[in-house]
Design an enzyme around this catalytic site. Structure first.
Site, PDB file in Angstrom:
ATOM      1  N   ALA A 140       0.807  -1.222   0.000  1.00  0.00           N
ATOM      2  CA  ALA A 140       0.000   0.000   0.000  1.00  0.00           C
ATOM      3  C   ALA A 140       0.841   1.273   0.000  1.00  0.00           C
ATOM      4  CB  ALA A 140      -0.969  -0.012   1.186  1.00  0.00           C
TER       5      ALA A 140
ATOM      6  N   GLY B 247      -4.523 -11.004  -5.610  1.00  0.00           N
ATOM      7  CA  GLY B 247      -4.616 -10.938  -7.072  1.00  0.00           C
ATOM      8  C   GLY B 247      -4.090 -12.240  -7.687  1.00  0.00           C
ATOM      9  N   ASP B 248      -4.547 -12.553  -8.887  1.00  0.00           N
ATOM     10  CA  ASP B 248      -4.117 -13.837  -9.471  1.00  0.00           C
ATOM     11  C   ASP B 248      -2.732 -13.758 -10.123  1.00  0.00           C
ATOM     12  OD1 ASP B 248      -4.590 -12.396 -11.722  1.00  0.00           O
ATOM     13  OD2 ASP B 248      -6.143 -13.712 -12.543  1.00  0.00           O
TER      14      ASP B 248
ATOM     15  N   GLY C 116      -3.263  -3.116 -16.867  1.00  0.00           N
ATOM     16  CA  GLY C 116      -2.815  -1.762 -17.241  1.00  0.00           C
ATOM     17  C   GLY C 116      -2.284  -0.921 -16.095  1.00  0.00           C
ATOM     18  N   ILE C 117      -2.441  -1.377 -14.848  1.00  0.00           N
ATOM     19  CA  ILE C 117      -1.903  -0.581 -13.743  1.00  0.00           C
ATOM     20  C   ILE C 117      -1.341  -1.511 -12.661  1.00  0.00           C
ATOM     21  CG2 ILE C 117      -4.141  -0.327 -12.543  1.00  0.00           C
ATOM     22  CD1 ILE C 117      -3.128   2.661 -12.096  1.00  0.00           C
TER      23      ILE C 117
ATOM     24  N   ASP D 188      45.071  10.594  -2.831  1.00  0.00           N
ATOM     25  CA  ASP D 188      44.003  10.674  -1.823  1.00  0.00           C
ATOM     26  C   ASP D 188      44.538  11.351  -0.558  1.00  0.00           C
ATOM     27  OD1 ASP D 188      41.725  10.218  -0.324  1.00  0.00           O
ATOM     28  OD2 ASP D 188      42.146   8.080   0.008  1.00  0.00           O
TER      29      ASP D 188
HETATM   30  C1  SPV Z   1      37.812   5.712   0.644  1.00  0.00           C
HETATM   31  O1  SPV Z   1      37.136   4.967  -0.092  1.00  0.00           O
HETATM   32  O2  SPV Z   1      38.258   6.775   0.258  1.00  0.00           O
HETATM   33  C2  SPV Z   1      38.080   5.328   2.037  1.00  0.00           C
HETATM   34  C3  SPV Z   1      38.174   3.902   2.383  1.00  0.00           C
HETATM   35  O3  SPV Z   1      38.268   6.200   2.839  1.00  0.00           O
HETATM   36  S1  SPV Z   1      39.854   3.493   2.275  1.00  0.00           S
HETATM   37  O4  SPV Z   1      40.305   3.782   0.932  1.00  0.00           O
HETATM   38  O5  SPV Z   1      39.958   2.062   2.573  1.00  0.00           O
HETATM   39  O6  SPV Z   1      40.575   4.269   3.261  1.00  0.00           O
HETATM   40 MG    MG Z   2      38.734   8.034   2.007  1.00  0.00          MG
END
Ligand code: SPV
Ligand code: MG
Length: 436
Positions: free
Chosen positions: A11, A91-92, A125-126, A205
């Protein structure tokens, strides 16, 4: 005495087909709606747009509905045993396909109860599924998206998150699904990873890609998806900056930010002790969590603190002390990270953490200890599993192979045949590409 009629329903979006079945059911006696709870639905389908309470309010006010009771399981059996109806109506459309086993179970139980199964022709249809698809194509709101992570956490034994670093990977996270033994599986949400956000730009990073740039790019994912996003906030930066980050993420409808308890030049955790990983003091990091919690406006946004003790070569004991302190400072969840391959440190941490804290969500990123299934990790007490870099790591080798093949054959026929999707497929990949 009036006969009892049982009708199981989700629902979510009411439509004439459902009203028809309610009208039909009410002809046989007092119609009890078994309303599927989020929990009953979550392991089989996407969560409904409306919460249980909202759906209950709608159903209760429909003419012909005598009572509404929760159906806590996907199977009808427990509720049929509990309420012992004279009739169940459906419903079937369950005579074939993935729901056939539910029908078989229902017939068996109703026979033992001495009741009857009424199947009524399915309104053409729905369908709820069709309407849900249309709603999905309309997108979502930041508020609904943000809330959906907390809803998933309370509905599912383990929430499954995959990394997305652009619109295309967002589409994969949103739409890819598989059926395993008749059970529908898809990802529950996305991880905005600092590693893949940086790597996809050819940068390390180390928080060199700034927040504004990352959020600008995250918008591409947000535009084509409706599922919740967990944002990798690195160290969170200076406290004075973090409070602004929290507000910005909230405004965008991000569900959670994860910040790690490191200071100084951030290095990716997977370097482990090969890089200098300096942790913040407990007091210093707690102050950051507190400032973030104070800055947030909604009740739904989550700040999850990530403990890097195991990455920095410290003990499980140290990680436990820190994580309990972070929760006491207001963290809505904790992430325990490790680069060990056997996963034993994470397992020990989780089991011991759960001795003192049974409810704070635990997040894990099993990049190195990848032999464990989600179900196994859930047994340790883990609530969110993040596949943190797999879209980027799978794409890169495929692209390199393709480039090498072009170079070695001095044409693109072999590369196209072996490594590329057909042109027709790429042209139609993005919904709404083709002019009608
Ligand atoms: C990322 O995905 O940037 C993370 C996880 O921080 S790790 O790379 O394992 O640190
Ligand atoms: Mg990270």
């Amino acid at each position: 005495m009036a006969k009892k009629v049982y009708l199981g329903m989700i629902a979510d979006i009411m439509h004439p087909g459902l009203i028809n079945i309610i009208n039909e059911g009410a002809k046989y006696g007092d119609l009890i709606i078994g309303l599927f709870t989020d929990k009953a639905i979550a392991t089989h389908k996407r969560l409904p747009y409306l919460t249980y309470k909202q759906r209950e309010a709608v159903v209760r006010s429909i003419k012909g509905v005598f009572d509404v009771v929760p159906q806590e399981e996907w199977s009808y059996v427990p509720n049929l045993m509990k309420y012992k109806p004279d009739f169940i109506i459906h419903g079937d459309d369950w005579q074939e396909g993935s729901e056939k086993y539910l029908r078989d179970e229902v017939f068996k139980v109703m026979e033992t109860l001495g009741g009857k199964v009424i199947e009524i022709p399915y309104t053409k249809g729905i369908t709820s599924g069709g309407l849900a698809k249309e709603m999905e194509s309309m997108g979502t709101t930041p508020e609904a998206r943000m809330k959906s992570l907390r809803r998933l956490l309370s509905a599912k034994p383990v929430v499954r998150i995959i990394e997305s670093h652009n619109g295309l990977t967002g589409l994969i996270a949103e739409h890819v699904s598989v059926d395993v033994h008749g059970q529908h599986r898809e990802f529950d949400g996305m991880w905005a990873s600092s590693l893949t956000d940086s790597t996809s730009k050819g940068k390390p990073d180390i928080e060199a890609v700034d927040l504004t740039t990352r959020l600008h790019d995250l918008n591409d994912t947000l535009e084509v998806t409706t599922k919740p996003v967990i944002y990798d906030g690195d160290t969170g930066g200076k406290i004075e900056h973090f409070v602004f980050t929290v507000r910005t993420l909230e405004r965008l409808g991000i569900s959670a930010v994860i910040i790690e308890d490191k200071v100084g030049l951030k290095q990716n955790s997977l370097f482990g002790t090969d890089a200098v990983q300096t942790q913040d003091t407990i007091e210093g990091f707690c102050a950051k969590i507190q400032a973030g919690k104070k800055a947030q406006i909604t009740r739904d946004f989550m700040i999850i603190s990530r403990c890097e003790s195991l990455i920095a070569g410290k003990s499980v004991e140290d990680a436990l002390e820190r994580c309990h302190a972070y929760v006491a400072a207001g963290a809505d969840g904790i992430m325990i990270h490790s680069k060990n391959k056997d996963g034993l440190d994470v397992k020990e941490f989780c089991l011991r953490f759960r001795e003192k804290d049974s409810h704070t969500p635990i997040v894990a990123v099993p990049t190195t200890y990848n032999q464990f299934t989600e179900e196994e990790l859930a047994e340790w007490g883990i609530n969110i599993v993040i596949y943190a870099n797999h879209m980027l790591r799978s794409a890169y080798p495929a692209m390199v192979k393709c480039a090498e093949r072009i170079l070695s054959t001095s044409r693109c026929m072999e590369a196209s045949d072996e490594y590329c999707m057909p042109i027709k497929e790429i042209l139609n990949l993005i919904p709404g590409t083709k002019k009608k």
